[in-house]
Motif scaffolding. Sequence first.
Motif, PDB file in Angstrom:
ATOM      1  N   GLY A 107       0.813  -1.209   0.000  1.00 44.68           N
ATOM      2  CA  GLY A 107       0.000   0.000   0.000  1.00 44.68           C
ATOM      3  C   GLY A 107       0.842   1.252   0.000  1.00 44.68           C
ATOM      4  N   LEU A 108       1.944   1.205   0.744  1.00 48.50           N
ATOM      5  CA  LEU A 108       2.875   2.336   0.786  1.00 48.50           C
ATOM      6  C   LEU A 108       3.528   2.522  -0.583  1.00 48.50           C
ATOM      7  CD1 LEU A 108       3.492   4.104   3.260  1.00 48.50           C
ATOM      8  CD2 LEU A 108       5.586   2.774   3.598  1.00 48.50           C
ATOM      9  N   ASP A 141      -4.805   2.089  17.978  1.00 54.89           N
ATOM     10  CA  ASP A 141      -6.263   2.045  17.868  1.00 54.89           C
ATOM     11  C   ASP A 141      -6.790   2.822  16.672  1.00 54.89           C
ATOM     12  OD1 ASP A 141      -5.555   4.515  18.907  1.00 54.89           O
ATOM     13  OD2 ASP A 141      -7.419   4.735  20.031  1.00 54.89           O
ATOM     14  N   ARG A 142      -5.922   3.569  15.977  1.00 53.52           N
ATOM     15  CA  ARG A 142      -6.379   4.343  14.822  1.00 53.52           C
ATOM     16  C   ARG A 142      -5.252   4.516  13.819  1.00 53.52           C
ATOM     17  NH1 ARG A 142      -7.546  10.244  17.469  1.00 53.52           N
ATOM     18  NH2 ARG A 142      -8.864   8.972  18.806  1.00 53.52           N
ATOM     19  N   ASP A 143      -5.624   4.764  12.575  1.00 51.71           N
ATOM     20  CA  ASP A 143      -4.663   5.034  11.509  1.00 51.71           C
ATOM     21  C   ASP A 143      -4.677   6.538  11.277  1.00 51.71           C
ATOM     22  OD1 ASP A 143      -3.887   2.214  10.145  1.00 51.71           O
ATOM     23  OD2 ASP A 143      -5.961   2.166  10.851  1.00 51.71           O
ATOM     24  N   ALA A 144      -3.600   7.227  11.686  1.00 52.00           N
ATOM     25  CA  ALA A 144      -3.671   8.686  11.694  1.00 52.00           C
ATOM     26  C   ALA A 144      -2.293   9.337  11.679  1.00 52.00           C
ATOM     27  CB  ALA A 144      -4.441   9.166  12.931  1.00 52.00           C
ATOM     28  N   LEU A 145      -2.290  10.598  11.221  1.00 53.12           N
ATOM     29  CA  LEU A 145      -1.125  11.475  11.283  1.00 53.12           C
ATOM     30  C   LEU A 145      -1.374  12.514  12.368  1.00 53.12           C
ATOM     31  CD1 LEU A 145      -0.676  12.330   7.469  1.00 53.12           C
ATOM     32  CD2 LEU A 145       0.271  10.364   8.713  1.00 53.12           C
ATOM     33  N   LEU A 179      -2.702   6.905   4.395  1.00 50.59           N
ATOM     34  CA  LEU A 179      -1.869   7.825   5.176  1.00 50.59           C
ATOM     35  C   LEU A 179      -0.707   8.363   4.337  1.00 50.59           C
ATOM     36  CD1 LEU A 179      -1.737   6.597   8.856  1.00 50.59           C
ATOM     37  CD2 LEU A 179      -3.463   7.903   7.633  1.00 50.59           C
ATOM     38  N   ALA A 180      -0.200   7.553   3.415  1.00 53.22           N
ATOM     39  CA  ALA A 180       0.836   8.058   2.509  1.00 53.22           C
ATOM     40  C   ALA A 180       0.276   9.194   1.654  1.00 53.22           C
ATOM     41  CB  ALA A 180       1.349   6.930   1.620  1.00 53.22           C
ATOM     42  N   THR A 181      -0.944   9.016   1.162  1.00 50.15           N
ATOM     43  CA  THR A 181      -1.593  10.073   0.380  1.00 50.15           C
ATOM     44  C   THR A 181      -1.830  11.307   1.229  1.00 50.15           C
ATOM     45  OG1 THR A 181      -2.686   8.374  -0.965  1.00 50.15           O
ATOM     46  CG2 THR A 181      -3.584  10.612  -1.076  1.00 50.15           C
ATOM     47  N   ALA A 182      -2.299  11.114   2.466  1.00 49.72           N
ATOM     48  CA  ALA A 182      -2.539  12.236   3.378  1.00 49.72           C
ATOM     49  C   ALA A 182      -1.250  12.994   3.667  1.00 49.72           C
ATOM     50  CB  ALA A 182      -3.161  11.728   4.678  1.00 49.72           C
ATOM     51  N   LEU A 201      -5.251  13.692  11.868  1.00 50.67           N
ATOM     52  CA  LEU A 201      -5.937  13.422  10.604  1.00 50.67           C
ATOM     53  C   LEU A 201      -5.881  11.924  10.358  1.00 50.67           C
ATOM     54  CD1 LEU A 201      -7.289  14.345   7.937  1.00 50.67           C
ATOM     55  CD2 LEU A 201      -4.970  14.628   6.991  1.00 50.67           C
ATOM     56  N   GLY A 202      -7.043  11.268  10.341  1.00 49.63           N
ATOM     57  CA  GLY A 202      -7.055   9.818  10.226  1.00 49.63           C
ATOM     58  C   GLY A 202      -7.999   9.290   9.172  1.00 49.63           C
TER      59      GLY A 202
END
Length: 325
Positions: free
Chosen positions: A51-52, A173-177, A127-130, A107-108
């Motif tokens: 995905g990365l 617990d979350r996918d976030a920056l 997250l890479a796109t974000a 930002l998640g």
Amino acid sequence: MASFGVDLGPLLAAEGVAEDVFSDPDHALPFVTFCGLISRCAAAVARDDFGLLVCEAASASNLGLVGFLLQQAPDVRTALTDLVGYLHHHDRGAAPFLVVEHGTACLGYAIHEPHLPATAQIHDGALATALNIMRALCGAQWTLLEVTLTRPRPASPARYERFFDAPVTFGSDRDALYFPESCLATPIPRADPALRRMLEEQVELLEREEVDNVSEQTRRLLRAALLTSLGSLDEICRMLGMSRRTFARRLTAEGTTFKRIADEVRFDLARHLLGSTAMSATEIGAIVRFSEASAFSRAFKGWSGMTPREWRLRYARSSGGMAAG
């Protein structure tokens, strides 16, 4: 896939996708098909960071109309509000969210149906796109403080830290920056107000087409809200601009209730965290808004027929989402 010497044709065929899918940038795939395709590709090249790899050069322009709209926002806060509010027109399988607490912005991205294949890869790519969007909007002064991922620890954690240039925590617990709240006030110097008004009109047309489906709007809002401090009935009514009575009446007309939708969303999130993290049932129960572990266990057994521990033993993934769909 070509760079790995792998013929993409058979993988597309296995998911029922025509080989000319990439000829039109507006061509849409069902999210479940997309997940299956990414899963097969990751398995074919034996890379748990697939995905990365796919999204390390992605930008806002890859998000269609919504991506173009946010690039014309007056400042970063407005741009991210656009992203959170309208990404469902481009991505039906997940919901972004923005939370600001104690001077830090988060930002998640949360996938709606966490039991689908390749969720680890898709969270990585999102997250890479974000990251690339934030760097483009904020410029060189932007500082990323931390990255959290729900996925299991990958084969090469250092690869993630090099790419994000920040500490990365796996099994979260979350996918976030995470970045300083002050970045949200950054103006976007190349934004064109006239172009933005035109894009807003197009987005408003899309919004009007969906205004009648209150239950789906509620699901979308709750999926993101459960990962923030929001998510109560009153807060969802406020976000939809409805009174409690109107909200309940609209849901009844669609054959559902707020409690039923909330339970569906909580169950989805609980399964995702049980299947892809090492968090305890007590910790997961708190995230999906149960004050006691016993109450969470009873509710989960009512949803699935199994206790959280039994479900984890049967279904938890250890491959980071690489198994073929």
